[in-house]
Design a protein around this motif. Structure first.
Motif, PDB file in Angstrom:
ATOM      1  N   ILE A  38       0.786  -1.180  -0.089  1.00 42.23           N
ATOM      2  CA  ILE A  38      -0.079   0.080  -0.004  1.00 42.23           C
ATOM      3  C   ILE A  38       0.686   1.262  -0.166  1.00 42.23           C
ATOM      4  N   GLY A  39       0.833   2.121  -0.935  1.00 40.26           N
ATOM      5  CA  GLY A  39       1.562   3.345  -1.352  1.00 40.26           C
ATOM      6  C   GLY A  39       0.781   4.405  -1.170  1.00 40.26           C
ATOM      7  N   PRO A  40       1.262   5.647  -1.887  1.00 43.85           N
ATOM      8  CA  PRO A  40       0.671   6.892  -1.729  1.00 43.85           C
ATOM      9  C   PRO A  40      -0.449   7.085  -2.659  1.00 43.85           C
ATOM     10  N   LEU A  41      -0.561   6.254  -3.669  1.00 48.82           N
ATOM     11  CA  LEU A  41      -1.815   6.385  -4.335  1.00 48.82           C
ATOM     12  C   LEU A  41      -3.115   5.978  -3.920  1.00 48.82           C
ATOM     13  N   VAL A  42      -2.856   4.546  -3.217  1.00 47.06           N
ATOM     14  CA  VAL A  42      -4.046   4.062  -2.680  1.00 47.06           C
ATOM     15  C   VAL A  42      -4.415   4.976  -1.239  1.00 47.06           C
ATOM     16  N   ALA A 158     -12.523  -0.509  -3.519  1.00 43.52           N
ATOM     17  CA  ALA A 158     -12.409  -2.049  -3.377  1.00 43.52           C
ATOM     18  C   ALA A 158     -11.609  -2.472  -4.582  1.00 43.52           C
ATOM     19  N   GLU A 159     -11.353  -1.481  -5.796  1.00 38.71           N
ATOM     20  CA  GLU A 159     -10.854  -2.086  -7.260  1.00 38.71           C
ATOM     21  C   GLU A 159      -9.341  -1.408  -6.860  1.00 38.71           C
ATOM     22  N   TYR A 160      -8.948  -0.571  -5.893  1.00 36.65           N
ATOM     23  CA  TYR A 160      -7.545  -0.441  -5.719  1.00 36.65           C
ATOM     24  C   TYR A 160      -7.035  -1.072  -4.528  1.00 36.65           C
ATOM     25  N   ALA A 161      -7.834  -1.731  -3.569  1.00 37.72           N
ATOM     26  CA  ALA A 161      -7.075  -2.195  -2.297  1.00 37.72           C
ATOM     27  C   ALA A 161      -6.804  -3.686  -2.485  1.00 37.72           C
ATOM     28  N   PRO A 162      -5.440  -4.158  -2.115  1.00 39.76           N
ATOM     29  CA  PRO A 162      -5.179  -5.362  -2.273  1.00 39.76           C
ATOM     30  C   PRO A 162      -6.097  -6.174  -1.282  1.00 39.76           C
ATOM     31  N   ALA A 217      -8.881  17.087  -9.189  1.00 39.69           N
ATOM     32  CA  ALA A 217      -7.351  17.307  -9.342  1.00 39.69           C
ATOM     33  C   ALA A 217      -6.715  16.083  -8.901  1.00 39.69           C
ATOM     34  N   LEU A 218      -7.289  15.178  -7.820  1.00 38.61           N
ATOM     35  CA  LEU A 218      -6.314  14.274  -7.289  1.00 38.61           C
ATOM     36  C   LEU A 218      -7.120  12.837  -7.353  1.00 38.61           C
ATOM     37  N   LEU A 219      -8.084  12.841  -7.553  1.00 37.93           N
ATOM     38  CA  LEU A 219      -8.910  11.424  -7.526  1.00 37.93           C
ATOM     39  C   LEU A 219      -8.800  10.770  -8.892  1.00 37.93           C
ATOM     40  N   PRO A 220      -8.411   9.353  -8.835  1.00 38.46           N
ATOM     41  CA  PRO A 220      -7.939   8.829 -10.177  1.00 38.46           C
ATOM     42  C   PRO A 220      -9.096   7.941 -10.290  1.00 38.46           C
ATOM     43  N   GLU A 221      -9.449   7.397 -11.751  1.00 40.87           N
ATOM     44  CA  GLU A 221     -10.398   6.662 -12.191  1.00 40.87           C
ATOM     45  C   GLU A 221      -9.843   5.173 -11.577  1.00 40.87           C
ATOM     46  N   GLU A 233      -3.958   2.320 -22.190  1.00 45.12           N
ATOM     47  CA  GLU A 233      -2.867   3.440 -21.984  1.00 45.12           C
ATOM     48  C   GLU A 233      -3.088   4.149 -20.696  1.00 45.12           C
ATOM     49  N   ARG A 234      -4.589   4.501 -20.144  1.00 42.26           N
ATOM     50  CA  ARG A 234      -4.650   5.375 -19.049  1.00 42.26           C
ATOM     51  C   ARG A 234      -4.206   4.228 -17.724  1.00 42.26           C
ATOM     52  N   ALA A 235      -4.659   2.777 -17.887  1.00 45.10           N
ATOM     53  CA  ALA A 235      -4.555   1.972 -16.980  1.00 45.10           C
ATOM     54  C   ALA A 235      -3.152   1.739 -16.855  1.00 45.10           C
ATOM     55  N   THR A 236      -2.246   1.646 -17.948  1.00 41.65           N
ATOM     56  CA  THR A 236      -0.862   1.208 -17.399  1.00 41.65           C
ATOM     57  C   THR A 236      -0.224   2.272 -16.704  1.00 41.65           C
ATOM     58  N   ARG A 237      -0.605   3.617 -17.035  1.00 42.58           N
ATOM     59  CA  ARG A 237       0.157   4.844 -16.467  1.00 42.58           C
ATOM     60  C   ARG A 237      -0.405   4.593 -14.687  1.00 42.58           C
ATOM     61  N   LEU A 238      -1.596   4.132 -14.406  1.00 45.09           N
ATOM     62  CA  LEU A 238      -2.044   4.030 -13.149  1.00 45.09           C
ATOM     63  C   LEU A 238      -1.166   2.980 -12.610  1.00 45.09           C
ATOM     64  N   ALA A 239      -1.157   1.677 -13.339  1.00 45.38           N
ATOM     65  CA  ALA A 239      -0.499   0.425 -12.947  1.00 45.38           C
ATOM     66  C   ALA A 239       1.190   0.679 -12.514  1.00 45.38           C
ATOM     67  N   SER A 240       1.715   1.701 -13.304  1.00 47.32           N
ATOM     68  CA  SER A 240       3.166   2.059 -13.125  1.00 47.32           C
ATOM     69  C   SER A 240       3.386   2.804 -11.839  1.00 47.32           C
ATOM     70  N   ARG A 241       2.295   3.668 -11.307  1.00 46.89           N
ATOM     71  CA  ARG A 241       2.535   4.283 -10.005  1.00 46.89           C
ATOM     72  C   ARG A 241       1.887   3.409  -8.959  1.00 46.89           C
TER      73      ARG A 241
END
Length: 484
Positions: A38-42, A158-162, A217-221, A233-241
């Motif tokens: 769990i990192g800054p994005l989550v 639910a879709e970001y949490a492990p 400004a701050l909430l991702p999809e 493309e958008r998903a891989t950018r988020l995945a790399s973060r």
């Protein structure tokens, strides 16, 4: 198309895992999410969602504070405010499935932004209301916006949490309800005397509108929503973060554990397809049971305690114990759900029945009554928070917001019965011991329904833990029997 690597290989953060991803250029999204640290994005998503949930808690408490002032200012009878209270609940019941559909079709982020803007704008407009009809209409529309927050924040988290922390993070997000419930008391002590009842709706409207700017400004999809919709493309950018430990770039293809796609429909029909019918009905029963009891107890405890000799200060302390118990019960059940799935829900409901009934015991001291109310909050609010988390885990990504939205809507409609039944019993001078036996009945019914849900989830997820990956085979081949 997807790699067939086992769960354990994706949980590691070794050089071997990086080489696997780089070589294959295909990564299964559930493994990616479940294997993260769990990192800054989550954490950012959880904190923003917690702030969003403050609106729900603030709304319920603010109207209770404002109502006596409106009655006095407009010279109306107290019962005239009843339809205004119900208008908010009906609006939330409509907003849940409506904005749940928007979340599944256009994205969780879009639906959360719309919900926040609608709630904030129409709450702010209440400042200028000059009659009950205007207040009722504005209350209904703001309730529609408020109703859309639950299904979409549940789905997004639910879709970001492990998987190992999913219920925990969802329930931490819902702690915003308790924080929001405290804020109207601050408004009452600092602004009410100077600005009148309008102060509650000014704060309740401006706050969400400012929050909407931060969300934009701050909430991702949702990363799983993007993958399901083919927006790689958008998903891989988020995945790399999300997973900086993996060599993810624009050449990497993210895939789902299931090929199922949602149908763009407001109808709840998909919630009854592919073996989900009985599960959905039981979820609705559990939401209804928890919310009926919550609104019954929360609405009438202060009135009944004062009528039975408690001072205003004693009543305030005992009422606060209900919310404190809810926070403690929610935190405990969050960890239990991550490990044991629906089983803790069943235990909370069954234990909650006699605990709620104990409030009506004759001759309790103030301390004993406060303890009983604390454990009532722990079981009633704890089971409600637990169901919010479970609903975000048992439905697949394609219909997750729809599932949470319809469950919330059914529960909100049913919750109207809580205060209504309480009012009828009080009008008929029902003694306290018998009166508090009534909310114990839905808790027992909820326990039985939870036992049925536990069985269905055990079959669907092939174990106690609620893992979407384990359910994938059932989802793709709904007519085949799951392996034991």
């Amino acid at each position: 198309m997807a790699t067939t690597t086992s769960d354990s290989r994706f949980v590691s953060t070794s050089r071997e895992e990086t080489q696997i991803v780089s070589a294959s250029k295909t990564l299964e999204i559930d493994h990616l999410v479940d294997g993260q640290k769990i990192g800054p994005l989550v954490l950012r998503i959880v904190v923003l969602s917690l702030l969003v949930q403050c609106a729900d808690g603030f709304d319920l408490a603010a109207m209770s504070y404002a109502a006596p002032e409106i009655i006095r200012a407009w010279g109306i009878k107290a019962q005239a405010m009843g339809p205004v209270f119900n208008a908010g609940l009906v609006g939330m019941a409509v907003g849940g499935p409506l904005l749940g559909y928007i979340g599944d079709h256009y994205g969780r982020r879009v639906a959360i932004l719309i919900s926040t803007l609608v709630y904030g704008l129409f709450t702010l407009m209440m400042v200028g209301a000059h009659g009950l009809q205007a207040l009722l209409l504005l209350r209904f529309i703001s309730g529609v916006g408020l109703g859309g927050l639950l299904p979409n924040t549940v789905a997004l988290n639910a879709e970001y949490a492990p998987r190992r922390f999913r219920a925990t993070l969802i329930i931490i997000m819902f702690m915003g309800l308790a924080v929001g419930g405290i804020l109207p008391s601050v408004v009452a002590t600092s602004l009410l005397g100077r600005y009148g009842w309008q102060a509650f709706f000014f704060v309740g409207g401006v706050g969400p509108l400012l929050l909407a700017v931060a969300l934009f400004a701050l909430l991702p999809e949702s990363i799983k929503f993007l993958v399901a919709k083919g927006r790689n493309e958008r998903a891989t950018r988020l995945a790399s973060r999300l997973r900086p430990d993996l060599a993810i770039d624009h050449h990497t293809t993210l895939v789902m554990s299931t090929s199922r796609q949602g149908v763009n429909s407001f109808s709840p029909g998909l919630l009854f397809a592919d073996g989900l019918g009985a599960l959905t009905l039981l979820v609705w029963v559990l939401f209804s049971a928890a919310l009926i009891v919550n609104f019954f107890v929360n609405s009438w405890m202060p009135t009944l305690f004062r009528a039975n000799g408690l001072s205003s200060d004693q009543t305030a302390i005992t009422q606060a114990a209900y919310y404190l118990g809810g926070i403690c019960g929610g935190l405990v059940i969050s960890r239990l759900i991550d490990r044991w799935g629906v089983l803790p829900i069943m235990v909370y409901f069954l234990v909650g029945g006699p605990v709620v009934a104990s409030i009506g015991t004759q001759g309790l001291s103030h301390a004993a009554l406060t303890v009983a109310v604390f454990f009532t909050g722990a079981t009633v609010l704890g089971s409600q928070l637990g169901m919010n988390a479970v609903t975000g885990m048992i439905y697949p990504t394609s219909i997750r917001s729809k599932g949470a939205g319809w469950a919330s809507a059914i529960g909100r409609f049913a919750s109207i019965g809580g205060p209504t039944i309480g009012a009828w019993l009080i009008a008929h001078k029902t003694p306290m011991p018998r009166l508090f036996l009534v909310p114990a009945i839905p808790m027992v019914i909820g326990g039985i329904a939870a036992a049925g849900l536990l069985y269905l989830c055990f079959r669907r997820f092939r174990g106690m833990r609620l893992s979407e990956t384990r359910a994938a085979a059932t989802e793709v081949a709904p007519h085949s029997s799951p392996r034991n």
